[in-house]
Design an enzyme around this catalytic site. Structure first.
Site, PDB file in Angstrom:
ATOM      1  N   HIS A   1       0.860  -1.185   0.000  1.00 17.07           N
ATOM      2  CA  HIS A   1       0.000   0.000   0.000  1.00 17.07           C
ATOM      3  C   HIS A   1       0.895   1.234   0.000  1.00 17.07           C
ATOM      4  O   HIS A   1       1.171   1.826   1.047  1.00 17.07           O
ATOM      5  CB  HIS A   1      -0.910  -0.006   1.234  1.00 17.07           C
ATOM      6  CG  HIS A   1      -1.955   1.063   1.226  1.00 17.07           C
ATOM      7  ND1 HIS A   1      -3.192   0.897   1.819  1.00 17.07           N
ATOM      8  CD2 HIS A   1      -1.965   2.319   0.714  1.00 17.07           C
ATOM      9  CE1 HIS A   1      -3.904   2.005   1.667  1.00 17.07           C
ATOM     10  NE2 HIS A   1      -3.168   2.880   1.008  1.00 17.07           N
TER      11      HIS A   1
ATOM     12  N   GLU B   1      -2.720  -1.782  -3.014  1.00 16.19           N
ATOM     13  CA  GLU B   1      -3.770  -0.954  -2.446  1.00 16.19           C
ATOM     14  C   GLU B   1      -3.360   0.511  -2.547  1.00 16.19           C
ATOM     15  O   GLU B   1      -2.172   0.838  -2.530  1.00 16.19           O
ATOM     16  CB  GLU B   1      -3.973  -1.282  -0.956  1.00 16.19           C
ATOM     17  CG  GLU B   1      -4.405  -2.695  -0.674  1.00 16.19           C
ATOM     18  CD  GLU B   1      -4.567  -2.942   0.822  1.00 16.19           C
ATOM     19  OE1 GLU B   1      -5.169  -3.976   1.159  1.00 16.19           O
ATOM     20  OE2 GLU B   1      -4.073  -2.126   1.620  1.00 16.19           O
TER      21      GLU B   1
ATOM     22  N   HIS C   1      -8.237  -5.550   7.672  1.00 19.07           N
ATOM     23  CA  HIS C   1      -8.014  -4.497   8.657  1.00 19.07           C
ATOM     24  C   HIS C   1      -8.285  -5.027  10.057  1.00 19.07           C
ATOM     25  O   HIS C   1      -9.414  -5.323  10.431  1.00 19.07           O
ATOM     26  CB  HIS C   1      -8.857  -3.245   8.419  1.00 19.07           C
ATOM     27  CG  HIS C   1      -8.214  -2.020   9.046  1.00 19.07           C
ATOM     28  ND1 HIS C   1      -7.281  -1.256   8.400  1.00 19.07           N
ATOM     29  CD2 HIS C   1      -8.352  -1.482  10.276  1.00 19.07           C
ATOM     30  CE1 HIS C   1      -6.881  -0.269   9.179  1.00 19.07           C
ATOM     31  NE2 HIS C   1      -7.513  -0.390  10.330  1.00 19.07           N
TER      32      HIS C   1
END
Length: 240
Positions: free
Chosen positions: A43, A70, A191
């Site tokens: 990410h 991401e 998450h």
């Protein structure tokens, strides 16, 4: 079985805190696959505080499993990187500039037109798309209208409430997964999933294609060892 994609951002965080190349982000990607991970997630953020854009380019050629990038598609730099590198999957996250970590899903109704255009761009390049979504029926339905291949269910609320009442915590995610499947979308999740809450989530949520886990897994790896941590997480995803 649900696939495990290991987010290796934290290796970049540790490396950048001292400079140099230790620990090696490239070796982390290679070893994640060697130790049994089904994919590697990164990410990159504009300030490159963990994964650098150069890391993403270096990692792509050594991926033998699946590569998931991401990021915030509001950044042209991110769009250009994804189209250059061509990962197997791009996950669109509605981060604000300078945001510490992702903390909400897309409003797929308000931002429908924007998401339709972004998803069209990436899918036309042969990249599977996934968008970060809260387990809210209207947002899941809105996601289907964007043309995305998958959604990634934002699991912070589940992780927060798991110890208090895991059945209540999981209920919106089961509903969201059933709805997404009925609408023709694949289901990812991520998450704050960890060794305490992952197995219950994976066994209760139907049609779960993939989980992306970084922070908790890397923290556990500091104690348990990297290979052992990945195998323990894989065991939590076993159906029996």
């Amino acid at each position: 079985m649900t696939k495990l994609s290991v987010n290796i951002n934290k290796f970049g965080t540790i490396r950048n805190s001292r400079g140099g190349e230790n620990p090696s982000v490239l070796k982390a990607a290679i070893d994640a696959q060697l130790f049994g991970a089904d994919g590697v997630t990164v990410h990159p953020r504009p300030d490159e505080r963990h994964i650098r854009y150069a890391d993403v380019r270096a990692i792509r050629p050594i991926i033998t499993t699946e590569f998931n990038i991401e990021g915030n598609c509001r950044e042209q730099k991110f769009i250009d990187l994804v189209l250059e590198v061509k990962p197997h999957q791009v996950t669109l996250v509605p981060d604000a500039e300078g945001q510490l970590t992702s903390d909400h899903g897309w409003d797929t109704i308000t931002h429908k037109d924007y998401l339709v255009e972004m998803i069209r761009i990436f899918k036309s390049a042969g990249i599977r798309t996934s968008i970060f979504v809260d387990p809210v029926p209207a947002m899941v339905e809105g996601a289907a209208a964007t043309g995305t291949d998958r959604i990634e269910l934002y699991t912070e609320a589940y992780a927060r409430d798991y110890a208090k009442d895991r059945n209540a915590a999981i209920a919106p995610y089961v509903t969201a997964a059933d709805q997404a499947h009925a609408l023709g979308m694949g289901i990812n999740a991520g998450h704050d999933l960890d060794l305490h809450n992952l197995q219950f989530f994976a066994r209760q949520v139907p049609y779960l294609d993939e989980v992306s886990i970084g922070h908790a897994l890397i923290c556990d790896a500091l104690y348990l060892g990297y290979e052992n941590a990945i195998q323990l997480y894989k065991r939590q995803l076993a159906t029996e």
